[in-house]
Design a protein around this motif. Structure first.
Motif, short mmCIF file in Angstrom:
data_model
loop_
_atom_site.label_atom_id
_atom_site.label_comp_id
_atom_site.label_asym_id
_atom_site.label_seq_id
_atom_site.Cartn_x
_atom_site.Cartn_y
_atom_site.Cartn_z
N VAL A 191 12.49 54.35 20.51
CA VAL A 191 11.13 54.31 20.00
C VAL A 191 10.69 52.85 19.98
N ASP A 198 6.84 50.33 20.73
CA ASP A 198 5.42 50.37 21.07
C ASP A 198 5.11 49.71 22.41
N ARG A 218 10.68 50.08 26.52
CA ARG A 218 11.28 51.41 26.64
C ARG A 218 11.88 51.61 28.02
N VAL A 264 15.41 61.08 24.01
CA VAL A 264 14.01 60.98 23.61
C VAL A 264 13.56 59.55 23.82
N LYS A 265 12.38 59.38 24.39
CA LYS A 265 11.74 58.06 24.46
C LYS A 265 10.28 58.27 24.07
N GLN A 266 9.85 57.49 23.11
CA GLN A 266 8.52 57.70 22.55
C GLN A 266 7.93 56.38 22.11
N LYS A 303 2.49 59.24 14.67
CA LYS A 303 2.86 60.65 14.86
C LYS A 303 4.35 60.82 14.53
N LEU A 325 8.19 62.05 14.94
CA LEU A 325 9.06 62.23 16.10
C LEU A 325 9.40 63.71 16.20
N ASN A 375 10.18 65.45 18.77
CA ASN A 375 11.18 65.82 19.78
C ASN A 375 12.61 65.81 19.24
#
Length: 52
Positions: free
Chosen positions: A12, A14, A19, A36-38, A43, A45, A47
């Protein structure tokens, strides 16, 4: 190392370039996988726990 013993990583951040770089480094490791990559935002997480 078997798939069940692989290290599963959640990324995670920004910054998309950060990422992408982390994913590239981690995917080169035989015992690690990115699940997971976000982007970092407000929001939840959602996933987490939905991938195997």
């Amino acid at each position: 190392m078997s798939q069940s013993a692989a290290i599963r990583v959640l990324i995670v951040d920004d910054h998309a370039i950060v990422r992408q770089g982390l994913v590239a480094m981690i995917e080169n490791e035989p015992d690690m996988t990115v699940v997971v990559k976000q982007a970092m935002d407000r929001k939840p997480l959602t996933n987490i726990g939905t991938t195997t």
